[in-house]
Structure formats: C-alpha cells, structure tokens
Design an enzyme around this catalytic site. Sequence first.
Site, PDB file in Angstrom:
ATOM      1  N   GLY A 125      29.364   3.379 -77.981  1.00  0.00           N
ATOM      2  CA  GLY A 125      29.401   3.147 -75.861  1.00  0.00           C
ATOM      3  C   GLY A 125      27.919   2.891 -75.895  1.00  0.00           C
ATOM      4  N   LEU A 138      27.131   1.406 -72.954  1.00  0.00           N
ATOM      5  CA  LEU A 138      26.978  -0.582 -74.052  1.00  0.00           C
ATOM      6  C   LEU A 138      25.424  -1.428 -72.654  1.00  0.00           C
ATOM      7  CD1 LEU A 138      30.289  -0.968 -73.068  1.00  0.00           C
ATOM      8  CD2 LEU A 138      29.231  -0.227 -75.384  1.00  0.00           C
ATOM      9  N   LYS A 140      21.278  -5.944 -85.620  1.00  0.00           N
ATOM     10  CA  LYS A 140      20.933  -4.794 -85.431  1.00  0.00           C
ATOM     11  C   LYS A 140      20.224  -3.636 -86.209  1.00  0.00           C
ATOM     12  CE  LYS A 140      18.600  -1.986 -82.570  1.00  0.00           C
ATOM     13  NZ  LYS A 140      18.910  -1.249 -82.718  1.00  0.00           N
ATOM     14  N   ASP A 141      22.290  -3.878 -86.290  1.00  0.00           N
ATOM     15  CA  ASP A 141      22.545  -2.835 -87.458  1.00  0.00           C
ATOM     16  C   ASP A 141      22.383  -3.587 -88.861  1.00  0.00           C
ATOM     17  OD1 ASP A 141      22.511  -0.475 -86.003  1.00  0.00           O
ATOM     18  OD2 ASP A 141      23.351  -1.721 -85.243  1.00  0.00           O
ATOM     19  N   SER A 193      20.877   1.325 -77.487  1.00  0.00           N
ATOM     20  CA  SER A 193      21.392   2.931 -77.013  1.00  0.00           C
ATOM     21  C   SER A 193      20.247   3.785 -76.138  1.00  0.00           C
ATOM     22  CB  SER A 193      22.945   3.254 -76.950  1.00  0.00           C
ATOM     23  OG  SER A 193      23.765   2.071 -77.558  1.00  0.00           O
ATOM     24  N   HIS A 213      25.465  -4.908 -76.822  1.00  0.00           N
ATOM     25  CA  HIS A 213      27.104  -4.875 -76.625  1.00  0.00           C
ATOM     26  C   HIS A 213      27.453  -6.080 -76.307  1.00  0.00           C
ATOM     27  CE1 HIS A 213      25.111  -0.635 -77.235  1.00  0.00           C
ATOM     28  NE2 HIS A 213      26.167  -0.913 -78.069  1.00  0.00           N
ATOM     29  N   GLY A 229      26.662  -6.325 -84.843  1.00  0.00           N
ATOM     30  CA  GLY A 229      24.688  -7.057 -84.557  1.00  0.00           C
ATOM     31  C   GLY A 229      24.269  -7.248 -85.484  1.00  0.00           C
TER      32      GLY A 229
HETATM   33  P1  AMP Z   1      26.041   0.808 -81.168  1.00  0.00           P
HETATM   34  O1  AMP Z   1      26.742   1.401 -80.328  1.00  0.00           O
HETATM   35  O2  AMP Z   1      24.826   1.368 -81.092  1.00  0.00           O
HETATM   36  O3  AMP Z   1      27.075   1.450 -82.904  1.00  0.00           O
HETATM   37  O4  AMP Z   1      26.537  -0.766 -81.506  1.00  0.00           O
HETATM   38  C1  AMP Z   1      27.462  -1.685 -81.319  1.00  0.00           C
HETATM   39  C2  AMP Z   1      27.527  -2.539 -81.940  1.00  0.00           C
HETATM   40  O5  AMP Z   1      26.526  -3.295 -81.024  1.00  0.00           O
HETATM   41  C3  AMP Z   1      27.035  -2.554 -83.689  1.00  0.00           C
HETATM   42  O6  AMP Z   1      27.705  -3.681 -84.202  1.00  0.00           O
HETATM   43  C4  AMP Z   1      25.251  -2.783 -83.293  1.00  0.00           C
HETATM   44  O7  AMP Z   1      24.460  -3.355 -84.452  1.00  0.00           O
HETATM   45  C5  AMP Z   1      25.536  -3.826 -82.099  1.00  0.00           C
HETATM   46  N1  AMP Z   1      24.383  -3.599 -81.307  1.00  0.00           N
HETATM   47  C6  AMP Z   1      23.765  -2.818 -80.980  1.00  0.00           C
HETATM   48  N2  AMP Z   1      21.892  -3.330 -80.177  1.00  0.00           N
HETATM   49  C7  AMP Z   1      22.006  -5.337 -80.510  1.00  0.00           C
HETATM   50  C8  AMP Z   1      21.398  -5.921 -80.292  1.00  0.00           C
HETATM   51  N3  AMP Z   1      19.736  -4.938 -79.235  1.00  0.00           N
HETATM   52  N4  AMP Z   1      22.038  -7.222 -79.922  1.00  0.00           N
HETATM   53  C9  AMP Z   1      23.044  -7.229 -81.411  1.00  0.00           C
HETATM   54  N5  AMP Z   1      23.933  -6.202 -80.659  1.00  0.00           N
HETATM   55  C10 AMP Z   1      23.648  -5.189 -80.693  1.00  0.00           C
END
Ligand code: AMP
Length: 272
Positions: free
Chosen positions: A25, A27, A143-144, A180, A31, A141
């Site tokens: 969330g 977002l 990112k992680d 986020s 995302h 992503g």
């Molecule tokens: P999260 O809500 O932080 O768990 O992220 C959900 C998904 O979005 C995960 O697969 C993250 O790696 C991806 N994500 C978060 N931030 C980014 C970003 N800046 N660029 C690309 N993917 C992202």
Amino acid sequence: MAGLRHVLESEIASGKTIGLVPTMGALHEGHASLLKKARGEVDVVVASIYANPTQFNNQDDLAKYPKTESDDLLLLKREQTDVAFFPQTAGIYHGLSTMPINYGVLTETLEGAHRSGHFDGMSTIVRRLFELVAPHRAYFGEKDWQQLAIINRMSSSEDLGVKIIGCEILREPSGLALSSRNIHLSSQEKKAALTISKSVFDIKHRLTRKSLHDTELEITHELKRAGLEPDYVKIVNANTLEALQSETNLGQARLLIAAYSGKTRLLDNGPV
Ligand code: AMP
C-alpha cells in the site's frame, strides 16, 4: 477470500492470464510502473495491498507505515487494475504460520542480518498469495533487490508455477528511488538521501579508481558526511549476494545500500 477465488476461477476457466502485483500500500509511481507492465502482459491484473505484520521486526515501524487506502484505490483505477485484494491478517494467516526460509547467504546477509524474520514473513505471504491468486505472472521491483533474488530462488527451487518478472527501479527526477517511506523525509533528509542514489549512479566510475573494499568504505564515509547512518554498503554477486572475492567478476555484481536519513530507513541498489 472466497469471492476472490470465485472471480479468478471464472477468468482462468475462460482462458485468461492472471498477473499479480503484491504491495504493502501507500502506492506511488514505482508501484504504478509494475501495474503498467502487468497491464501490458496479462488479461487480468490483481494488486494485493497488505502490510504483512510478520515482515516487520519492529512493531513501531508497522504502526508508522503510511496508510492511504482511498488514494491507493484511485491509483489502481487509473492503472486499470481489475482486482484490488485487501487481505486481512485473520483470513490470510488462517491455518498458516510463518515458515522459515533459509537459502544460506541469500537470506542471511544484508536485510536478513538487519531485519530478523523479515524474509520468513515475506516468503510465507508471497507463497500464500500465489496459492490464493494462482497468477501466471507476478511482478516485483528491483528496488527490493534481495527480495527479488530470494523470490527468483524460490521459483527455481520449488515449482511455484508462476513466472517472476523483475521491474526496474523508478526514481524521482532528483534520482531518489521512489518509496512509500519517502513521505516521512523532511526536505533536509531528502536532500541528504540523494547521496545514496548518487553512489549508485557513480559506482562504475569509482571502481575504475579504487578496490572493492575501498569503494565500499569511501561510499560509507560519504553517506556519513552527508548526515546519513548507513546500515550497509556492499558490492556483491547480483544473484547469490555473496561477497565478491576480487574485481574480476564485476560483470555480475551489484551495489546494495541501506541507510537511515533521520529515522527513515532507505534502500537502493544498482548494477556495477
Ligand atoms: P512495497 O509496497 O514497498 O512492498 O512494494 C511493492 C512492490 O513494488 C515491490 O515489489 C517493490 O520492489 C516495488 N517497488 C517499490 N518501490 C519501487 C520503485 N521505486 N520502483 C520500482 N518498483 C518499486
């Protein structure tokens, strides 16, 4: 949950492909980039929004995690998401306990060392989401990076029946990786945080001048000088996350950084 199964089973029965975008969330456009990619590749896009408590080893961090449900729904609608899935802990964990996951260095290093139990919680919930949604493709992503590497390993060692799609990091024009958690940064902390992305962009050049170890130290010092508190700065094998023994294998390497700007813990990474 039964409603979700019902909707998806009828879609699958009519031959449609399902794509899952798991999120916690709050977002943002990062995302949205995953949702866009999914929209272009599958018939039915499912987004899950669930801040999984077992992924947070610090309950304050979970309580502080931003919740922006109505804005999230607008973004999902804008990205033409077909199904928004908001699991509740009682339902999603029904009959389920967190399963330990151990892929040696891959799960123990970096985030694994700093956030005990984080990947056990993450992998448990990802497996559960795969079971419930039965997607053909799932989008994560870069990112992680460590999370993506672990999911790729899970996918190659267990038959998850899901194609894992890694998606590039989306950044602000300043270079800061969207997150986020950025919402918690003051303008000063945000400015300091740019030292992280700058280090990611500069890494190839730095390594033409210095050894791996000295480069890691140099970046660590620069982050500290900018007022950040680094947890780690590591150049590792991109797939196994093992430390590199020498500069000869840089083609497969990745720089991973975790650092606090104020009280906000930020992650970034990039190819070497
Ligand atoms: P999260 O809500 O932080 O768990 O992220 C959900 C998904 O979005 C995960 O697969 C993250 O790696 C991806 N994500 C978060 N931030 C980014 C970003 N800046 N660029 C690309 N993917 C992202």
